[in-house]
Design a protein around this motif. Structure first.
Motif, PDB file in Angstrom:
ATOM      1  N   UNK A 148       0.818  -1.210   0.000  1.00 32.93           N
ATOM      2  CA  UNK A 148       0.000   0.000   0.000  1.00 32.93           C
ATOM      3  C   UNK A 148       0.850   1.258   0.000  1.00 32.93           C
ATOM      4  N   UNK A 149       1.878   1.282   0.831  1.00 33.99           N
ATOM      5  CA  UNK A 149       2.778   2.435   0.890  1.00 33.99           C
ATOM      6  C   UNK A 149       3.574   2.580  -0.410  1.00 33.99           C
ATOM      7  N   UNK A 150       4.023   1.447  -0.937  1.00 33.89           N
ATOM      8  CA  UNK A 150       4.832   1.485  -2.178  1.00 33.89           C
ATOM      9  C   UNK A 150       4.005   2.030  -3.332  1.00 33.89           C
ATOM     10  N   UNK A 151       2.777   1.547  -3.482  1.00 32.28           N
ATOM     11  CA  UNK A 151       1.940   1.994  -4.594  1.00 32.28           C
ATOM     12  C   UNK A 151       1.459   3.429  -4.382  1.00 32.28           C
ATOM     13  N   UNK A 152       1.265   3.816  -3.136  1.00 30.36           N
ATOM     14  CA  UNK A 152       0.881   5.209  -2.874  1.00 30.36           C
ATOM     15  C   UNK A 152       2.002   6.160  -3.278  1.00 30.36           C
ATOM     16  N   UNK A 153       3.232   5.775  -2.960  1.00 27.49           N
ATOM     17  CA  UNK A 153       4.368   6.605  -3.383  1.00 27.49           C
ATOM     18  C   UNK A 153       4.454   6.657  -4.906  1.00 27.49           C
ATOM     19  N   UNK A 154       4.243   5.496  -5.536  1.00 27.82           N
ATOM     20  CA  UNK A 154       4.357   5.435  -7.001  1.00 27.82           C
ATOM     21  C   UNK A 154       3.329   6.340  -7.670  1.00 27.82           C
ATOM     22  N   UNK A 155       2.063   6.229  -7.283  1.00 29.11           N
ATOM     23  CA  UNK A 155       1.028   7.026  -7.946  1.00 29.11           C
ATOM     24  C   UNK A 155       1.122   8.505  -7.585  1.00 29.11           C
ATOM     25  N   UNK A 156       1.613   8.807  -6.396  1.00 31.41           N
ATOM     26  CA  UNK A 156       1.817  10.213  -6.046  1.00 31.41           C
ATOM     27  C   UNK A 156       2.867  10.830  -6.955  1.00 31.41           C
ATOM     28  N   UNK A 157       3.914  10.094  -7.247  1.00 33.14           N
ATOM     29  CA  UNK A 157       4.954  10.602  -8.154  1.00 33.14           C
ATOM     30  C   UNK A 157       4.448  10.681  -9.591  1.00 33.14           C
ATOM     31  N   UNK A 158       3.573   9.748  -9.961  1.00 29.16           N
ATOM     32  CA  UNK A 158       3.020   9.774 -11.319  1.00 29.16           C
ATOM     33  C   UNK A 158       2.080  10.963 -11.527  1.00 29.16           C
ATOM     34  N   UNK A 159       1.367  11.357 -10.498  1.00 26.47           N
ATOM     35  CA  UNK A 159       0.323  12.381 -10.644  1.00 26.47           C
ATOM     36  C   UNK A 159       0.785  13.781 -10.233  1.00 26.47           C
ATOM     37  N   UNK A 160       2.005  13.923  -9.768  1.00 29.15           N
ATOM     38  CA  UNK A 160       2.452  15.211  -9.255  1.00 29.15           C
ATOM     39  C   UNK A 160       3.820  15.586  -9.817  1.00 29.15           C
ATOM     40  N   UNK A 161       4.004  16.879 -10.089  1.00 28.55           N
ATOM     41  CA  UNK A 161       5.288  17.358 -10.588  1.00 28.55           C
ATOM     42  C   UNK A 161       5.514  16.985 -12.036  1.00 28.55           C
ATOM     43  N   UNK A 162       6.734  17.166 -12.474  1.00 32.10           N
ATOM     44  CA  UNK A 162       7.088  16.825 -13.847  1.00 32.10           C
ATOM     45  C   UNK A 162       6.874  15.334 -14.082  1.00 32.10           C
ATOM     46  N   UNK A 163       6.351  14.989 -15.243  1.00 37.75           N
ATOM     47  CA  UNK A 163       6.049  13.605 -15.550  1.00 37.75           C
ATOM     48  C   UNK A 163       7.286  12.759 -15.753  1.00 37.75           C
ATOM     49  N   UNK A 164       7.088  11.469 -15.677  1.00 37.68           N
ATOM     50  CA  UNK A 164       8.150  10.509 -15.921  1.00 37.68           C
ATOM     51  C   UNK A 164       7.705   9.130 -15.492  1.00 37.68           C
ATOM     52  N   UNK A 165       8.309   8.081 -16.035  1.00 36.12           N
ATOM     53  CA  UNK A 165       7.935   6.730 -15.631  1.00 36.12           C
ATOM     54  C   UNK A 165       8.317   6.464 -14.182  1.00 36.12           C
ATOM     55  N   UNK A 166       7.497   5.662 -13.521  1.00 32.70           N
ATOM     56  CA  UNK A 166       7.750   5.237 -12.144  1.00 32.70           C
ATOM     57  C   UNK A 166       7.726   3.715 -12.130  1.00 32.70           C
ATOM     58  N   UNK A 167       8.738   3.119 -11.539  1.00 35.19           N
ATOM     59  CA  UNK A 167       8.936   1.672 -11.606  1.00 35.19           C
ATOM     60  C   UNK A 167       8.726   1.031 -10.238  1.00 35.19           C
ATOM     61  N   UNK A 168       7.924  -0.031 -10.228  1.00 31.98           N
ATOM     62  CA  UNK A 168       7.752  -0.870  -9.035  1.00 31.98           C
ATOM     63  C   UNK A 168       8.087  -2.295  -9.443  1.00 31.98           C
ATOM     64  N   UNK A 169       9.174  -2.835  -8.912  1.00 36.94           N
ATOM     65  CA  UNK A 169       9.635  -4.177  -9.286  1.00 36.94           C
ATOM     66  C   UNK A 169       9.127  -5.198  -8.271  1.00 36.94           C
ATOM     67  N   UNK A 170       8.493  -6.259  -8.794  1.00 36.61           N
ATOM     68  CA  UNK A 170       7.883  -7.269  -7.920  1.00 36.61           C
ATOM     69  C   UNK A 170       8.620  -8.592  -8.082  1.00 36.61           C
ATOM     70  N   UNK A 171       9.364  -9.020  -7.078  1.00 38.28           N
ATOM     71  CA  UNK A 171      10.076 -10.309  -7.172  1.00 38.28           C
ATOM     72  C   UNK A 171       9.105 -11.455  -7.422  1.00 38.28           C
ATOM     73  N   UNK A 172       9.518 -12.384  -8.234  1.00 31.07           N
ATOM     74  CA  UNK A 172       8.609 -13.449  -8.660  1.00 31.07           C
ATOM     75  C   UNK A 172       8.189 -14.370  -7.517  1.00 31.07           C
ATOM     76  N   UNK A 173       8.935 -14.356  -6.404  1.00 31.62           N
ATOM     77  CA  UNK A 173       8.570 -15.203  -5.271  1.00 31.62           C
ATOM     78  C   UNK A 173       7.627 -14.511  -4.288  1.00 31.62           C
TER      79      UNK A 173
END
Length: 541
Positions: free
Chosen positions: A132-157
């Motif tokens: 929840x915290x990780x995705x909140x940070x990700x979408x906050x960065x996506x929706x605020x300030x100068x645009x740019x890709x935001x990456x969340x890496x999910x280990x396969x395990x």
């Protein structure tokens, strides 16, 4: 709830309804279970380009999303992530990662480390409970300030680890305004300017500041130029439009920039690039941008206005209106623009209306412009000659009807942009214009358009050559034919199940375009292959 379910649910709550990707990435299944449509591509870069367009066409109100496999999938995706970063486009990138015990073992590709300098932020999921915290940070960065890709890496395990119920609310999108004292200074400078010019960038699209831009131009009777990314932010049929600046530019644009006493850059970075217009040394510069790191990066600014383009323009207009009073007479500037444009356009009309065969690419694009309904089109160029042949002459009439780009120029970008645009705006005729070099990079994904029922119109200018390279590769061309390319791409389109036509007769250009439009209305992707001359003339000024 499992981790994968939680990520998909958060994406759904944030308004993501399409996930572009390539397996294996388990997010695809978790997302589909929550009615997020998966779009499977033939190679990763196209999927990122599609997600990129979804964000662009909606001005970031919908965030494009892409996921890919760990290892080779992530390695293949790097170019698409870098392109979005160079163009400041917010895209959620969710690579699968190696199992945690292997994630940092050489030579395994670790996306959150390897892509860190081409994303706005990169974060691996280490504890599933923190999603929840990780995705909140990700979408906050996506929706605020100068645009740019935001990456969340999910280990396969980690996909199936239990996280409980998700406590998550969609994040806010904030805006900020420039320093009022600097706005007053900028207003005074513009009010006193004798020959002000407005240079509008992509930030106008992200802020949806089209009306405010038009109001500023009308108040000052100031001509408006745009960057490639800003193209369509200002109606190019307007008498005060100078067109857009790239490698190729119009004569009025060069004329007015060079004679300006004040240039105000709005929603632009003023980045120095081979694919953008060169700013003159003489004029005083007001730089209005969302990112303070843009100030004085490549162009020295006298005044910096940091903030959202719409809020900046509203503040500037409020200060300017008492200083200027009623809108100034646009007739002198409009007449000067027309006086410069007419001989320039006359110089190019033989190519724009050429009766020759092989077809002149300028003729193809001129006929295209005068056949489609430009108010209801979204069109994009590709790298190289198609960009330079269309951008100075195509007149965009409505916002976001032209997706321009150019800080980095990867061949094959346009196809994915057109496909993503069609997903975001299915009511529009979505067109990509490319050459036979670009189709070699991403042409297989025309099959994706067929399979995923994305009825775009692809306009291919095929001269069987890397014509733009002929001047720089004379020896290799003469000895080894190194610039030659071959292919029957209309046949390829038909083999994939789309509509493909090869056009060689100038009289057939318009009928072929009309047939193509009708096919897209029937839900069929179209590829029109025009056999063209090795045209290398460009409006460089």
């Amino acid at each position: 709830m499992k981790l994968g379910e939680a990520i998909a649910e958060i994406m759904r709550r944030e308004g993501v309804d399409i996930l572009c990707g390539y397996p294996v990435n388990h997010l695809i299944e978790f997302a589909a279970a929550r009615d997020i449509r998966p779009i499977m591509v033939r190679q990763e870069r196209i999927g990122l380009h599609m997600a990129d367009a979804i964000s662009r066409v909606t001005s970031g109100r919908k965030i494009g999303a892409f996921c890919m496999q760990h290892g080779p999938g992530s390695e293949n995706a790097y170019g698409g992530v870098a392109q979005a970063y160079g163009e400041s486009v917010p895209v959620l990138v969710v690579p699968q990662g190696y199992p945690r015990r292997l994630a940092h073992i050489d030579p395994n590709f670790n996306s959150s480390e390897a892509m860190r300098h081409v994303v706005k932020s990169a974060e691996p999921v280490v504890l599933a409970a923190e999603i929840g915290n990780i995705m909140r940070r990700a979408f906050t960065r996506l929706r605020n300030g100068r645009g740019g890709p935001v990456l969340v890496e999910v280990p396969t395990d980690l996909w199936n680890e239990e996280v409980g119920e998700v406590d998550y609310a969609p994040v806010m999108a904030t805006r900020y305004s420039p320093d009022p004292a600097e706005v007053k200074r900028a207003a005074r400078m513009l009010a006193e300017a004798r020959r002000p010019v407005i240079y509008a960038g992509t930030g106008i699209h992200w802020a949806r500041a089209w009306d405010q831009l038009a109001r500023l131009s009308a108040l000052l009777a100031a001509p408006v130029a745009t960057s490639l990314g800003g193209k369509s932010a200002f109606n190019e049929e307007h008498p005060l439009s100078l067109g857009c600046g790239g490698v190729a530019i119009s004569a009025p644009l060069r004329h007015f920039l060079d004679r300006a006493d004040v240039i105000i850059g709005l929603g632009c970075s003023f980045t120095e690039t081979n694919f953008g217009v060169k700013m003159p040394q003489g004029p005083r510069i007001i730089h209005a941008t969302l990112d303070p790191m843009h100030l004085n990066k490549d162009v020295r600014a006298e005044i910096g206005l940091i903030g959202d383009a719409a809020l900046t323009l509203e503040a500037l207009l409020a200060e300017l209106e008492p200083l200027v009073g009623s809108p100034r007479d646009p007739a002198p500037a409009a007449a000067e623009i027309q006086q410069v444009r007419e001989p320039w356009l006359a110089q190019w009309m033989p190519k724009l209306t050429s009766p020759d065969a092989p077809l002149n690419p300028y003729r193809v694009l001129w006929d295209l412009q005068h056949t489609v309904d430009r108010d209801n089109v979204i069109i994009t160029h590709d790298a190289g000659s198609p960009r330079d042949q269309i951008s100075p002459f195509w007149k965009s009439t409505t916002p976001l009807s032209y997706l321009g780009w150019g800080k980095t120029t990867q061949l094959g970008y346009g196809l994915g942009l057109a496909m993503g645009a069609k997903l975001a705006a299915p009511e529009k005729l979505c067109i990509n214009v490319w050459g036979d070099a670009a189709i070699g990079f991403t042409g297989m994904d025309f099959e994706t358009a067929v399979r995923e029922r994305i009825p775009i119109m692809s306009v291919l200018l095929n001269n069987f050559s890397m014509a733009i390279e002929l001047k720089v590769m004379p020896i290799s061309t003469e000895k080894y034919r190194s610039t030659d390319i071959s292919g029957d791409y209309a046949a390829m389109a038909r083999a994939f199940g789309g509509h493909g036509e090869r056009v060689t007769d100038p009289a057939e250009i318009v009928p072929a375009i009309r047939r193509g439009i009708e096919k897209t209305r029937a839900g069929i992707p179209v590829l029109l292959e025009f056999i063209t001359s090795k045209e290398t003339a460009v409006s460089r000024l």
